[in-house]
Design an enzyme around this catalytic site. Structure first.
Site, PDB file in Angstrom:
ATOM      1  CD1 TRP A 108      48.393  -8.784  46.090  1.00  0.00           C
ATOM      2  CD2 TRP A 108      46.504  -7.785  46.776  1.00  0.00           C
ATOM      3  NE1 TRP A 108      48.062  -9.273  47.330  1.00  0.00           N
ATOM      4  CE2 TRP A 108      46.923  -8.689  47.782  1.00  0.00           C
ATOM      5  CE3 TRP A 108      45.336  -7.049  46.980  1.00  0.00           C
ATOM      6  CZ2 TRP A 108      46.215  -8.869  48.978  1.00  0.00           C
ATOM      7  CZ3 TRP A 108      44.631  -7.233  48.171  1.00  0.00           C
ATOM      8  CH2 TRP A 108      45.067  -8.128  49.152  1.00  0.00           C
ATOM      9  CG  ASP A 178      49.788  -2.377  45.299  1.00  0.00           C
ATOM     10  OD1 ASP A 178      50.532  -2.223  46.281  1.00  0.00           O
ATOM     11  OD2 ASP A 178      48.821  -3.165  45.300  1.00  0.00           O
ATOM     12  CE  LYS A 202      50.611  -7.418  52.733  1.00  0.00           C
ATOM     13  NZ  LYS A 202      50.133  -7.311  51.392  1.00  0.00           N
TER      14      LYS A 202
HETATM   15  C1  LIG Z   1      48.699  -6.844  51.009  1.00  0.00           C
HETATM   16  C2  LIG Z   1      48.574  -6.178  49.717  1.00  0.00           C
HETATM   17  C3  LIG Z   1      47.497  -5.306  49.440  1.00  0.00           C
HETATM   18  C4  LIG Z   1      46.361  -5.058  50.416  1.00  0.00           C
HETATM   19  O1  LIG Z   1      46.748  -4.299  51.504  1.00  0.00           O
HETATM   20  P1  LIG Z   1      45.715  -3.912  52.649  1.00  0.00           P
HETATM   21  O2  LIG Z   1      46.552  -3.129  53.589  1.00  0.00           O
HETATM   22  O3  LIG Z   1      45.195  -5.194  53.243  1.00  0.00           O
HETATM   23  O4  LIG Z   1      44.633  -3.112  52.033  1.00  0.00           O
HETATM   24  C5  LIG Z   1      47.467  -4.682  48.204  1.00  0.00           C
HETATM   25  N1  LIG Z   1      48.428  -4.899  47.281  1.00  0.00           N
HETATM   26  C6  LIG Z   1      49.468  -5.733  47.508  1.00  0.00           C
HETATM   27  C7  LIG Z   1      50.499  -5.921  46.451  1.00  0.00           C
HETATM   28  C8  LIG Z   1      49.564  -6.402  48.727  1.00  0.00           C
HETATM   29  O5  LIG Z   1      50.596  -7.227  48.944  1.00  0.00           O
END
Ligand SMILES: *Cc1c(COP(=O)(O)O)cnc(C)c1O
Length: 368
Positions: A108, A178, A202
């Protein structure tokens, strides 16, 4: 357990992921008619009393849970974390004298840096690729730019199962995180951050809503040339109602926050529970004489995504089949890493982890 929850499997999906049963039950209870609105949350205006109330309550619950200081704004956006990969550099890198630094501890982070490069100069402050993204870096190992526009890191790499136990030390540059896959899984010192973003699916709610926490002084960087939606200022000035917000998603995030406050007892208690459950799984891995091989180095292990391999692909397939017989579902690892990924977010019941641990021990006896 109600009849409905009895039929539920243990869902180890990496996202969208398991939600707390009391949250789903309350949503079901209120689904046709919310409070005295006489209509579903799905059907009411985002400008009307009932939703304005939901928004304010959800916001306040998150402020209380995370102890978000006055210096920071909390926003509910759409577009997932992927849009934040672009919005962060659009708003915070454009027109800045120095590049943005990215710390790469997995897939990511790599994707976030790739998007940022479209927007401006990016420097990689550390890249864990040499050891297949199995660890986070010591702060001394970071090659930071003096006066960097910001420093970006991924608190929990969902695919590699690598989690920072605390914030990297990046000096005075704004720290951007993030936090998609460990948001609300533990307390956060929000005051140390310039910006935090997390898609909800998540750990915090359903897909379709993304939480952003931004330090107010950084809003001065947001250029008026940006497309309206992509400018953080638009959302701050309109209290997350610049356009129609993801109303049902915000409502569910509010219910998850209520569950964290009233049922779990806050984020410190949540962290304890997550540590306990993760330890059960990692202990089985560590006591398996290498039959189960964890991906991340011990000190870098994620409390949210437990990634491990079996001796070969055939055993991995058998493992997934046998797990399904115990109602242990969605354990297949990400296609880029392979192996098994057990995502044990906040809402995973202890019973789910225990059942998986027992099945792992049995499976090893059978096949080792
Ligand atoms: C799932 C995830 C993303 C992507 O999220 P979206 O909502 O699909 O854009 C980005 N960073 C991390 C760490 C993730 O687990």
């Amino acid at each position: 357990m109600t009849t409905t929850s009895k039929r539920r499997v243990f869902n180890f999906s990496a996202g969208p992921a398991v939600l707390p049963v009391p949250v789903l039950e309350q949503a079901r209870e209120e689904f046709l008619s919310y409070a005295d609105a006489g209509a579903s949350v799905l059907e009411i205006s985002h400008r009307g009393g009932p939703f304005v109330d939901i928004l304010a309550t959800t916001k306040q619950r998150l402020i209380d849970l995370l102890k978000i200081p006055e210096s920071h704004e909390l926003l509910f956006l759409q577009g997932g974390s992927r849009l934040q990969f672009s919005m962060v550099p659009m708003n915070l890198l454009r027109g800045q004298p120095q590049p943005a630094d990215y710390i790469l501890t997995g897939s990511w982070g790599q994707m976030a840096a790739a998007e940022a490069r479209r927007e401006g100069p990016v420097r990689v402050a550390w890249d864990g690729g040499a050891t297949d993204y199995d660890r986070w870096p010591a702060s001394e190992a970071l090659k930071l730019t003096s006066g960097a526009a910001y420093v970006h890191f991924t608190s929990n790499e969902t695919i590699q199962g690598v989690q920072f136990p605390s914030e990297p030390n990046v000096g005075t540059s704004p720290l951007v995180c993030d936090a998609s896959s460990d948001f609300l899984g533990r307390p956060l010192p929000v005051e140390q951050y310039g910006l935090i973003y997390a898609c909800a699916q998540k750990n915090a709610g359903p897909a379709g809503v993304t939480v952003v926490i931004i330090r107010k002084d950084l809003l001065e960087r947001c250029s008026a040339d940006l497309p309206g939606y992509c400018n953080y200022k638009s959302h701050v000035d309109n209290d997350s109602c610049y356009n129609t917000p993801p109303t049902f998603g915000v409502y569910l995030v509010g219910l998850v926050a209520k569950w964290l406050q009233e049922d779990v007892g806050g984020l410190a208690a949540m962290l304890q529970r997550n540590q306990q459950q993760a330890r059960l799984l990692y202990d089985v891995i560590d006591q398996s004489d290498g039959f189960y091989a964890g991906h991340a180095q011990r000190r870098s292990r994620s409390l949210m995504n437990v990634i491990f391999r079996l001796p070969n692909d055939e055993l991995q397939r058998k493992f997934i089949d046998q797990a399904a017989e115990h109602q242990l579902c969605n354990l297949k690892g990400h296609r880029s890493v392979g192996g098994i990924r057990a995502s044990i977010y906040n809402a995973m019941p202890l019973e789910g982890v225990q059942t998986l641990c027992e099945m792992m021990v049995q499976f090893q006896k059978q096949y080792a």
